[in-house]
Design a protein around this motif. Structure first.
Motif, PDB file in Angstrom:
ATOM      1  N   ALA A  18       0.818  -1.206   0.000  1.00  0.00           N
ATOM      2  CA  ALA A  18       0.000   0.000   0.000  1.00  0.00           C
ATOM      3  C   ALA A  18       0.853   1.257   0.000  1.00  0.00           C
ATOM      4  O   ALA A  18       0.458   2.289  -0.531  1.00  0.00           O
ATOM      5  CB  ALA A  18      -0.937  -0.013   1.201  1.00  0.00           C
ATOM      6  N   ASP A  19       2.030   1.171   0.622  1.00  0.00           N
ATOM      7  CA  ASP A  19       2.889   2.349   0.717  1.00  0.00           C
ATOM      8  C   ASP A  19       4.007   2.335  -0.318  1.00  0.00           C
ATOM      9  O   ASP A  19       4.998   3.040  -0.190  1.00  0.00           O
ATOM     10  CB  ASP A  19       3.472   2.467   2.124  1.00  0.00           C
ATOM     11  CG  ASP A  19       4.265   1.219   2.528  1.00  0.00           C
ATOM     12  OD1 ASP A  19       4.176   0.214   1.790  1.00  0.00           O
ATOM     13  OD2 ASP A  19       4.951   1.266   3.555  1.00  0.00           O
ATOM     14  N   GLY A  20       3.901   1.498  -1.361  1.00  0.00           N
ATOM     15  CA  GLY A  20       4.895   1.472  -2.415  1.00  0.00           C
ATOM     16  C   GLY A  20       5.756   0.224  -2.350  1.00  0.00           C
ATOM     17  O   GLY A  20       5.466  -0.730  -1.620  1.00  0.00           O
ATOM     18  N   TYR A  21       6.838   0.238  -3.116  1.00  0.00           N
ATOM     19  CA  TYR A  21       7.744  -0.898  -3.207  1.00  0.00           C
ATOM     20  C   TYR A  21       9.050  -0.570  -2.493  1.00  0.00           C
ATOM     21  O   TYR A  21       9.636   0.502  -2.700  1.00  0.00           O
ATOM     22  CB  TYR A  21       8.012  -1.253  -4.671  1.00  0.00           C
ATOM     23  CG  TYR A  21       6.810  -1.875  -5.348  1.00  0.00           C
ATOM     24  CD1 TYR A  21       6.680  -3.256  -5.440  1.00  0.00           C
ATOM     25  CD2 TYR A  21       5.808  -1.082  -5.868  1.00  0.00           C
ATOM     26  CE1 TYR A  21       5.577  -3.838  -6.042  1.00  0.00           C
ATOM     27  CE2 TYR A  21       4.697  -1.653  -6.471  1.00  0.00           C
ATOM     28  CZ  TYR A  21       4.589  -3.031  -6.558  1.00  0.00           C
ATOM     29  OH  TYR A  21       3.493  -3.592  -7.144  1.00  0.00           O
ATOM     30  N   ALA A  22       9.504  -1.518  -1.694  1.00  0.00           N
ATOM     31  CA  ALA A  22      10.720  -1.298  -0.917  1.00  0.00           C
ATOM     32  C   ALA A  22      11.951  -1.336  -1.821  1.00  0.00           C
ATOM     33  O   ALA A  22      12.009  -2.085  -2.788  1.00  0.00           O
ATOM     34  CB  ALA A  22      10.837  -2.354   0.174  1.00  0.00           C
ATOM     35  N   TYR A  23      12.925  -0.514  -1.512  1.00  0.00           N
ATOM     36  CA  TYR A  23      14.215  -0.534  -2.198  1.00  0.00           C
ATOM     37  C   TYR A  23      15.309  -0.190  -1.190  1.00  0.00           C
ATOM     38  O   TYR A  23      15.044   0.377  -0.118  1.00  0.00           O
ATOM     39  CB  TYR A  23      14.249   0.461  -3.366  1.00  0.00           C
ATOM     40  CG  TYR A  23      14.141   1.911  -2.943  1.00  0.00           C
ATOM     41  CD1 TYR A  23      15.272   2.653  -2.593  1.00  0.00           C
ATOM     42  CD2 TYR A  23      12.895   2.548  -2.885  1.00  0.00           C
ATOM     43  CE1 TYR A  23      15.177   3.975  -2.198  1.00  0.00           C
ATOM     44  CE2 TYR A  23      12.782   3.870  -2.488  1.00  0.00           C
ATOM     45  CZ  TYR A  23      13.921   4.572  -2.144  1.00  0.00           C
ATOM     46  OH  TYR A  23      13.823   5.883  -1.741  1.00  0.00           O
ATOM     47  N   THR A  24      16.519  -0.557  -1.541  1.00  0.00           N
ATOM     48  CA  THR A  24      17.684  -0.221  -0.727  1.00  0.00           C
ATOM     49  C   THR A  24      18.653   0.581  -1.576  1.00  0.00           C
ATOM     50  O   THR A  24      18.955   0.193  -2.717  1.00  0.00           O
ATOM     51  CB  THR A  24      18.386  -1.481  -0.202  1.00  0.00           C
ATOM     52  OG1 THR A  24      17.457  -2.240   0.567  1.00  0.00           O
ATOM     53  CG2 THR A  24      19.589  -1.121   0.662  1.00  0.00           C
ATOM     54  N   GLU A  25      19.097   1.697  -1.099  1.00  0.00           N
ATOM     55  CA  GLU A  25      20.037   2.527  -1.835  1.00  0.00           C
ATOM     56  C   GLU A  25      21.413   1.862  -1.887  1.00  0.00           C
ATOM     57  O   GLU A  25      21.866   1.273  -0.899  1.00  0.00           O
ATOM     58  CB  GLU A  25      20.156   3.903  -1.195  1.00  0.00           C
ATOM     59  CG  GLU A  25      18.882   4.724  -1.320  1.00  0.00           C
ATOM     60  CD  GLU A  25      19.025   6.083  -0.663  1.00  0.00           C
ATOM     61  OE1 GLU A  25      19.967   6.250   0.146  1.00  0.00           O
ATOM     62  OE2 GLU A  25      18.188   6.959  -0.945  1.00  0.00           O
ATOM     63  N   LEU A  26      22.052   1.926  -3.044  1.00  0.00           N
ATOM     64  CA  LEU A  26      23.399   1.388  -3.205  1.00  0.00           C
ATOM     65  C   LEU A  26      24.376   2.476  -2.789  1.00  0.00           C
ATOM     66  O   LEU A  26      24.936   3.202  -3.605  1.00  0.00           O
ATOM     67  CB  LEU A  26      23.623   0.966  -4.662  1.00  0.00           C
ATOM     68  CG  LEU A  26      24.883   0.147  -4.941  1.00  0.00           C
ATOM     69  CD1 LEU A  26      24.872  -1.157  -4.153  1.00  0.00           C
ATOM     70  CD2 LEU A  26      25.005  -0.130  -6.435  1.00  0.00           C
ATOM     71  N   ALA A  27      24.540   2.621  -1.507  1.00  0.00           N
ATOM     72  CA  ALA A  27      25.373   3.686  -0.952  1.00  0.00           C
ATOM     73  C   ALA A  27      25.763   3.303   0.464  1.00  0.00           C
ATOM     74  O   ALA A  27      25.252   2.341   1.032  1.00  0.00           O
ATOM     75  CB  ALA A  27      24.601   5.013  -0.963  1.00  0.00           C
ATOM     76  N   GLU A  28      26.693   4.082   1.012  1.00  0.00           N
ATOM     77  CA  GLU A  28      27.103   3.891   2.405  1.00  0.00           C
ATOM     78  C   GLU A  28      26.822   5.172   3.167  1.00  0.00           C
ATOM     79  O   GLU A  28      27.309   6.244   2.788  1.00  0.00           O
ATOM     80  CB  GLU A  28      28.594   3.558   2.477  1.00  0.00           C
ATOM     81  CG  GLU A  28      28.951   2.198   1.912  1.00  0.00           C
ATOM     82  CD  GLU A  28      28.369   1.037   2.707  1.00  0.00           C
ATOM     83  OE1 GLU A  28      27.971   1.267   3.876  1.00  0.00           O
ATOM     84  OE2 GLU A  28      28.284  -0.060   2.167  1.00  0.00           O
ATOM     85  N   PRO A  29      26.010   5.121   4.199  1.00  0.00           N
ATOM     86  CA  PRO A  29      25.310   3.933   4.699  1.00  0.00           C
ATOM     87  C   PRO A  29      24.102   3.592   3.822  1.00  0.00           C
ATOM     88  O   PRO A  29      23.500   4.489   3.211  1.00  0.00           O
ATOM     89  CB  PRO A  29      24.868   4.357   6.104  1.00  0.00           C
ATOM     90  CG  PRO A  29      24.671   5.841   5.971  1.00  0.00           C
ATOM     91  CD  PRO A  29      25.742   6.319   5.030  1.00  0.00           C
ATOM     92  N   ALA A  30      23.744   2.336   3.703  1.00  0.00           N
ATOM     93  CA  ALA A  30      22.592   1.901   2.913  1.00  0.00           C
ATOM     94  C   ALA A  30      21.306   2.310   3.619  1.00  0.00           C
ATOM     95  O   ALA A  30      21.175   2.128   4.831  1.00  0.00           O
ATOM     96  CB  ALA A  30      22.633   0.395   2.716  1.00  0.00           C
ATOM     97  N   ARG A  31      20.399   2.861   2.855  1.00  0.00           N
ATOM     98  CA  ARG A  31      19.105   3.282   3.411  1.00  0.00           C
ATOM     99  C   ARG A  31      18.009   2.516   2.700  1.00  0.00           C
ATOM    100  O   ARG A  31      18.032   2.363   1.469  1.00  0.00           O
ATOM    101  CB  ARG A  31      18.917   4.789   3.217  1.00  0.00           C
ATOM    102  CG  ARG A  31      17.646   5.351   3.851  1.00  0.00           C
ATOM    103  CD  ARG A  31      17.570   6.856   3.647  1.00  0.00           C
ATOM    104  NE  ARG A  31      17.265   7.203   2.271  1.00  0.00           N
ATOM    105  CZ  ARG A  31      16.021   7.450   1.811  1.00  0.00           C
ATOM    106  NH1 ARG A  31      14.986   7.375   2.639  1.00  0.00           N
ATOM    107  NH2 ARG A  31      15.830   7.768   0.552  1.00  0.00           N
ATOM    108  N   THR A  32      17.051   2.037   3.463  1.00  0.00           N
ATOM    109  CA  THR A  32      15.897   1.325   2.900  1.00  0.00           C
ATOM    110  C   THR A  32      14.661   2.194   3.027  1.00  0.00           C
ATOM    111  O   THR A  32      14.406   2.794   4.078  1.00  0.00           O
ATOM    112  CB  THR A  32      15.675  -0.017   3.622  1.00  0.00           C
ATOM    113  OG1 THR A  32      16.838  -0.832   3.445  1.00  0.00           O
ATOM    114  CG2 THR A  32      14.470  -0.749   3.049  1.00  0.00           C
ATOM    115  N   ALA A  33      13.908   2.266   1.927  1.00  0.00           N
ATOM    116  CA  ALA A  33      12.683   3.058   1.922  1.00  0.00           C
ATOM    117  C   ALA A  33      11.722   2.412   0.934  1.00  0.00           C
ATOM    118  O   ALA A  33      11.939   1.299   0.456  1.00  0.00           O
ATOM    119  CB  ALA A  33      12.981   4.510   1.551  1.00  0.00           C
ATOM    120  N   ALA A  34      10.641   3.110   0.611  1.00  0.00           N
ATOM    121  CA  ALA A  34       9.655   2.596  -0.346  1.00  0.00           C
ATOM    122  C   ALA A  34       9.245   3.718  -1.283  1.00  0.00           C
ATOM    123  O   ALA A  34       9.266   4.898  -0.919  1.00  0.00           O
ATOM    124  CB  ALA A  34       8.434   2.047   0.385  1.00  0.00           C
TER     125      ALA A  34
END
Length: 276
Positions: A18-34
Motif C-alpha cells: 500500500a505504501d509502495g515498493y521497498a528498495y535499498t540505496e546502493l550507498a554507504e550507509p545503505a538506506r531502505t525506503a519505499a
C-alpha cells in the motif's frame, strides 16, 4: 530424474504494498525506503469478437484509450463507428470488446489480410511499408497558437500530471484550449498510449481538436504525427526535439509543429519559415 520446470506466475495485484515498493540505496550507509511505481497492465482489444491487438498500458482511462487507439490507428473513421465498448477484467490482464460498424469491420479485416505475411520481428513487405508510411488526408491548415499560451507551459504541465507526481515513469498528452488553459490531461507509460487516451477523451468532452492545441511530453515520433493528423489536431507541441522526418510529414500535412525547449523560445518547425 530432472526436476520439473518452475512455472512462472503473475502475482496478484493485491500483492502490491500500500505504501509502495521497498528498495535499498546502493550507498554507504545503505538506506531502505519505499516508492510508488507506475502501474501497467496487458489490454487485449477485439473488434466484433476478432482479436486485434494486445497493448501494455497504464490502467487509468482505458475507455478513452480504446476510442483514441481505434481512431488514431485508422480502424474507424469516426467515434460514431463504435456501437458498443465493454471493458472486462482487472489487475494485470484486461480485455476490451468493441462493436463497430460493418463498413469499418470489413476495412479492418481487409487490412489484416494485407498484413498476413508480416514477420514476427515487425512489419515487412510492401503492405507493411504502406502501414508505416500511410497516405493521410492533409489538414486544412490553422493559425499558430498565441505565443502567450506557451508561457510557463512546462510548469503547468507538471502541475497537471497527477500520476507522474505520484510515481513518475509516465508520459502525458494534454489539450490546451482556446483560452490557453489546460483542459484535458491523459497519462500513460507509453507516449503513443497517452496521445490515444487524449484523442479518445476529446469527443466526450465536446472539444473540437482544432479549437486549441495538443502537447506531448515525449519525443515526437512519426507515429505521433500520424495520430495527430488522423485526429484532425491542428497544432502539436512537443517537449523534445522532433526528427527530420517528423518535420517533413508535419509540413506536408499542414500540421503546426512546435518544439518547446527548456531554456529558449518555442521553435516553430511547421509551417516552414519563409526563408527555408
Amino acid at each position: 530424474m530432472p526436476r520439473p520446470a518452475t512455472r512462472c506466475s503473475v502475482p496478484p495485484a493485491t500483492a502490491r504494498a500500500a505504501d509502495g515498493y521497498a528498495y535499498t540505496e546502493l550507498a554507504e550507509p545503505a538506506r531502505t525506503a519505499a516508492a510508488a511505481l507506475a502501474e501497467e497492465c496487458a489490454l487485449a482489444i477485439s473488434y466484433n469478437s476478432l482479436s486485434q491487438a494486445v497493448m501494455m498500458v497504464t490502467p487509468q482511462d482505458l475507455h478513452d484509450f480504446v476510442i483514441g487507439f481505434s481512431l488514431s490507428s485508422g480502424l474507424i473513421d469516426s467515434v460514431d463507428d463504435i456501437y458498443d465498448l465493454q471493458l472486462h477484467g482487472d489487475g494485470v490482464a484486461r480485455h476490451a470488446e468493441v462493436q463497430i460498424a460493418s463498413r469499418a469491420f470489413w476495412a479492418l479485416k481487409r487490412q489484416r489480410r494485407q498484413l498476413a505475411g508480416s514477420s514476427g520481428c515487425g512489419l515487412c513487405g510492401v503492405e507493411a511499408l504502406e502501414q508505416a508510411l500511410p497516405a493521410l488526408t492533409a489538414l486544412p491548415g490553422s493559425p499558430l497558437p498565441p505565443a502567450a499560451h506557451l508561457l510557463g507551459l512546462r510548469e503547468r504541465i507538471a502541475d497537471a500530471q497527477t500520476l507522474a507526481r505520484h510515481s513518475g515513469a509516465v508520459h502525458a498528452a494534454l489539450f490546451v484550449d482556446g483560452s490557453g488553459a489546460i483542459a484535458l490531461c491523459r497519462e500513460d507509460i507509453g507516449r503513443h498510449n497517452a496521445l490515444d487516451k487524449l484523442i479518445g477523451a476529446l469527443p466526450g468532452a465536446g472539444t473540437a481538436p482544432a479549437a486549441g492545441f495538443v502537447v506531448v511530453t515525449s519525443r515526437c515520433s512519426l507515429e505521433l504525427i500520424h495520430k495527430a493528423v488522423r485526429a484532425r489536431i491542428a497544432s502539436l507541441v512537443c517537449l523534445s526535439a522532433p526528427t527530420a522526418l517528423t518535420v517533413q510529414w508535419a509540413r506536408a500535412h499542414r500540421l503546426n509543429l512546435i518544439h518547446l525547449p527548456h531554456h529558449s523560445a518555442p521553435r516553430v518547425y511547421s509551417p516552414a519559415p519563409a526563408h527555408s
